[in-house]
Design a protein around this motif. Structure first.
Motif, PDB file in Angstrom:
ATOM      1  N   UNK A 172      28.032  50.900   7.404  1.00  0.00           N
ATOM      2  CA  UNK A 172      29.140  50.521   8.672  1.00  0.00           C
ATOM      3  C   UNK A 172      28.760  50.729   9.716  1.00  0.00           C
ATOM      4  N   UNK A 173      28.972  50.485  10.524  1.00  0.00           N
ATOM      5  CA  UNK A 173      28.892  50.245  12.016  1.00  0.00           C
ATOM      6  C   UNK A 173      30.628  49.981  12.697  1.00  0.00           C
ATOM      7  N   UNK A 174      30.773  51.157  14.054  1.00  0.00           N
ATOM      8  CA  UNK A 174      31.874  50.601  14.779  1.00  0.00           C
ATOM      9  C   UNK A 174      31.363  49.812  16.033  1.00  0.00           C
ATOM     10  N   UNK A 175      32.623  49.171  15.590  1.00  0.00           N
ATOM     11  CA  UNK A 175      33.218  47.622  16.587  1.00  0.00           C
ATOM     12  C   UNK A 175      32.938  48.492  17.639  1.00  0.00           C
ATOM     13  N   UNK A 176      32.609  48.875  18.655  1.00  0.00           N
ATOM     14  CA  UNK A 176      31.771  48.982  19.579  1.00  0.00           C
ATOM     15  C   UNK A 176      31.462  48.722  19.857  1.00  0.00           C
ATOM     16  N   UNK A 177      31.013  48.798  21.782  1.00  0.00           N
ATOM     17  CA  UNK A 177      29.893  48.097  22.299  1.00  0.00           C
ATOM     18  C   UNK A 177      28.498  49.032  23.002  1.00  0.00           C
ATOM     19  N   UNK A 178      27.853  49.675  22.155  1.00  0.00           N
ATOM     20  CA  UNK A 178      26.668  50.633  22.503  1.00  0.00           C
ATOM     21  C   UNK A 178      26.066  50.231  23.916  1.00  0.00           C
ATOM     22  N   UNK A 179      25.717  51.559  24.682  1.00  0.00           N
ATOM     23  CA  UNK A 179      24.674  50.790  25.622  1.00  0.00           C
ATOM     24  C   UNK A 179      22.910  50.163  24.983  1.00  0.00           C
ATOM     25  N   UNK A 180      22.629  48.447  25.174  1.00  0.00           N
ATOM     26  CA  UNK A 180      21.748  47.518  24.884  1.00  0.00           C
ATOM     27  C   UNK A 180      21.921  46.227  24.615  1.00  0.00           C
ATOM     28  N   UNK A 181      23.828  47.001  23.932  1.00  0.00           N
ATOM     29  CA  UNK A 181      24.349  45.770  23.280  1.00  0.00           C
ATOM     30  C   UNK A 181      25.205  44.905  24.845  1.00  0.00           C
ATOM     31  N   UNK A 182      25.421  43.307  24.231  1.00  0.00           N
ATOM     32  CA  UNK A 182      26.184  42.569  25.437  1.00  0.00           C
ATOM     33  C   UNK A 182      27.144  42.527  24.667  1.00  0.00           C
ATOM     34  N   UNK A 183      28.250  42.265  25.598  1.00  0.00           N
ATOM     35  CA  UNK A 183      29.586  42.104  25.521  1.00  0.00           C
ATOM     36  C   UNK A 183      29.849  40.987  25.027  1.00  0.00           C
ATOM     37  N   UNK A 184      31.020  40.935  24.084  1.00  0.00           N
ATOM     38  CA  UNK A 184      31.188  40.267  22.887  1.00  0.00           C
ATOM     39  C   UNK A 184      32.479  39.027  23.771  1.00  0.00           C
ATOM     40  N   UNK A 185      31.505  37.849  23.926  1.00  0.00           N
ATOM     41  CA  UNK A 185      32.211  36.445  24.742  1.00  0.00           C
ATOM     42  C   UNK A 185      33.673  36.545  24.216  1.00  0.00           C
ATOM     43  N   UNK A 186      34.088  35.737  23.249  1.00  0.00           N
ATOM     44  CA  UNK A 186      35.193  35.670  23.759  1.00  0.00           C
ATOM     45  C   UNK A 186      36.217  36.998  24.210  1.00  0.00           C
ATOM     46  N   UNK A 187      36.303  38.035  24.635  1.00  0.00           N
ATOM     47  CA  UNK A 187      36.680  38.756  24.941  1.00  0.00           C
ATOM     48  C   UNK A 187      36.541  38.893  26.511  1.00  0.00           C
ATOM     49  N   UNK A 188      35.156  38.435  26.654  1.00  0.00           N
ATOM     50  CA  UNK A 188      35.500  38.405  28.247  1.00  0.00           C
ATOM     51  C   UNK A 188      35.915  36.912  29.320  1.00  0.00           C
ATOM     52  N   UNK A 189      36.043  36.266  27.978  1.00  0.00           N
ATOM     53  CA  UNK A 189      36.216  34.643  28.050  1.00  0.00           C
ATOM     54  C   UNK A 189      37.799  35.580  28.796  1.00  0.00           C
ATOM     55  N   UNK A 190      38.256  35.406  27.855  1.00  0.00           N
ATOM     56  CA  UNK A 190      39.856  36.611  27.839  1.00  0.00           C
ATOM     57  C   UNK A 190      40.497  37.375  28.875  1.00  0.00           C
ATOM     58  N   UNK A 191      39.601  38.046  29.497  1.00  0.00           N
ATOM     59  CA  UNK A 191      39.678  39.415  30.132  1.00  0.00           C
ATOM     60  C   UNK A 191      39.801  38.283  31.678  1.00  0.00           C
ATOM     61  N   UNK A 192      38.379  37.563  31.294  1.00  0.00           N
ATOM     62  CA  UNK A 192      38.192  36.350  33.077  1.00  0.00           C
ATOM     63  C   UNK A 192      39.173  35.267  33.668  1.00  0.00           C
ATOM     64  N   UNK A 193      39.450  35.026  31.793  1.00  0.00           N
ATOM     65  CA  UNK A 193      40.815  33.927  32.280  1.00  0.00           C
ATOM     66  C   UNK A 193      41.853  34.577  32.665  1.00  0.00           C
ATOM     67  N   UNK A 194      42.740  36.160  32.266  1.00  0.00           N
ATOM     68  CA  UNK A 194      43.763  37.021  33.067  1.00  0.00           C
ATOM     69  C   UNK A 194      43.424  37.114  34.221  1.00  0.00           C
ATOM     70  N   UNK A 195      42.188  37.655  34.330  1.00  0.00           N
ATOM     71  CA  UNK A 195      42.260  38.808  36.434  1.00  0.00           C
ATOM     72  C   UNK A 195      42.035  37.224  37.141  1.00  0.00           C
ATOM     73  N   UNK A 196      41.410  36.009  36.253  1.00  0.00           N
ATOM     74  CA  UNK A 196      41.790  35.002  37.340  1.00  0.00           C
ATOM     75  C   UNK A 196      43.531  33.738  37.926  1.00  0.00           C
ATOM     76  N   UNK A 197      43.609  34.637  37.023  1.00  0.00           N
ATOM     77  CA  UNK A 197      45.292  34.058  37.178  1.00  0.00           C
ATOM     78  C   UNK A 197      46.178  35.073  37.133  1.00  0.00           C
ATOM     79  N   UNK A 198      45.795  36.188  38.025  1.00  0.00           N
ATOM     80  CA  UNK A 198      46.583  36.716  38.058  1.00  0.00           C
ATOM     81  C   UNK A 198      47.684  36.952  39.963  1.00  0.00           C
ATOM     82  N   UNK A 199      48.386  37.285  40.337  1.00  0.00           N
ATOM     83  CA  UNK A 199      48.150  37.271  41.827  1.00  0.00           C
ATOM     84  C   UNK A 199      48.389  38.594  42.453  1.00  0.00           C
TER      85      UNK A 199
END
Length: 253
Positions: A172-199
């Motif tokens: 059983x592995x924790x669902x956390x991003x460890x050093x040397x692991x990539x970020x989840x692409x869906x999460x990145x895309x969601x965060x980018x959309x939110x930040x890009x649309x913010x005023x």
């Protein structure tokens, strides 16, 4: 953006300024780090009394790496269970205010580097967890998800102290991003959309030195960048509003 034009270290002034910004902007996003949860009793990483200043058998950065997880799983889980899970922690004023702002339609999303789940515990619903969550622990063989409580109780551990799935025996592995692991692409895309649309983007409780997470600020094209952090960050010169006080007090409005 205007560049740094308004600064304060006074928590009352900060709270009044933040209230005004959330009241006068239509699309607001909060981007936060470990400093958001220090008022909840969870230590940050890089301050003088943070996790990285403490002494362990191995450096914390090493023990939180994918290669260490693979090579020394028993040591990894002992450290993870003791230092990374804080089930007694409760949301503080910052978490609660952000949830309140979302409910009132004044905050679109929270983008967080934290893995403690306190934003959701406070009531926030749109939360992009860049580094995952201690509350999801996934069998690497069958995909069954286990809680943080089960990890802390050690009910799932084998004789070596490694949590195993009762159904299939997989690790059983924790669902956390460890050093040397990539970020989840869906999460990145969601965060980018939110930040890009913010005023207005309010950045709080983060040193802005951890990449690729800190690099997401480049997608902000709105008119007001706010940085709320006790210590200076590499991005301070970009800020339109710079607040250097306790973040929980800054959100006491």
């Amino acid at each position: 953006m205007l560049g740094q034009g308004w600064t304060t270290s006074d928590s009352d002034e900060a709270a009044e300024k933040l209230r005004d910004l959330f009241d006068t902007h239509e699309r607001s996003v909060f981007f936060g780090g470990a400093g958001v949860s220090t008022a909840s009793g969870i230590p940050d990483f890089r301050s003088a009394d943070g996790l990285y200043s403490q002494r362990f058998a191995y450096p914390p950065e090493t023990m939180l790496s994918h290669s260490f997880y693979e090579a020394h799983p028993a040591d990894f889980f002992a450290f993870y269970r003791e230092r990374m899970i804080a089930l007694d922690a409760q949301p503080n004023q910052c978490h609660r205010k952000l949830a309140e702002l979302e409910r009132s339609g004044k905050l679109d999303a929270v983008v967080t580097q934290n893995i403690d789940g306190l934003h959701q515990a406070a009531g926030s619903r749109c939360v992009w967890e860049l580094h995952g969550s201690v509350h999801r622990n996934i069998c690497q063989r069958c995909g069954t998800v286990y809680s943080a409580g089960q990890m802390v109780s050690r009910e799932l551990e084998d004789e070596e102290g490694i949590p195993r799935c009762p159904a299939c025996g997989g690790r059983i592995k924790p669902d956390v991003v460890l050093y040397e692991e990539p970020l989840d692409q869906d999460v990145i895309e969601g965060a980018v959309r939110a930040i890009a649309s913010a005023d207005v983007l309010v950045v709080g409780g983060t040193s802005l030195v951890v990449y690729p997470a800190a690099g997401l600020l480049q997608y902000f094209q709105g008119d007001t960048l706010v940085i709320v952090n006790r210590d200076p960050t590499p991005q301070d010169a970009r800020a339109d509003v710079l607040i250097s006080c306790d973040i929980a007090q800054a959100f006491a409005f």
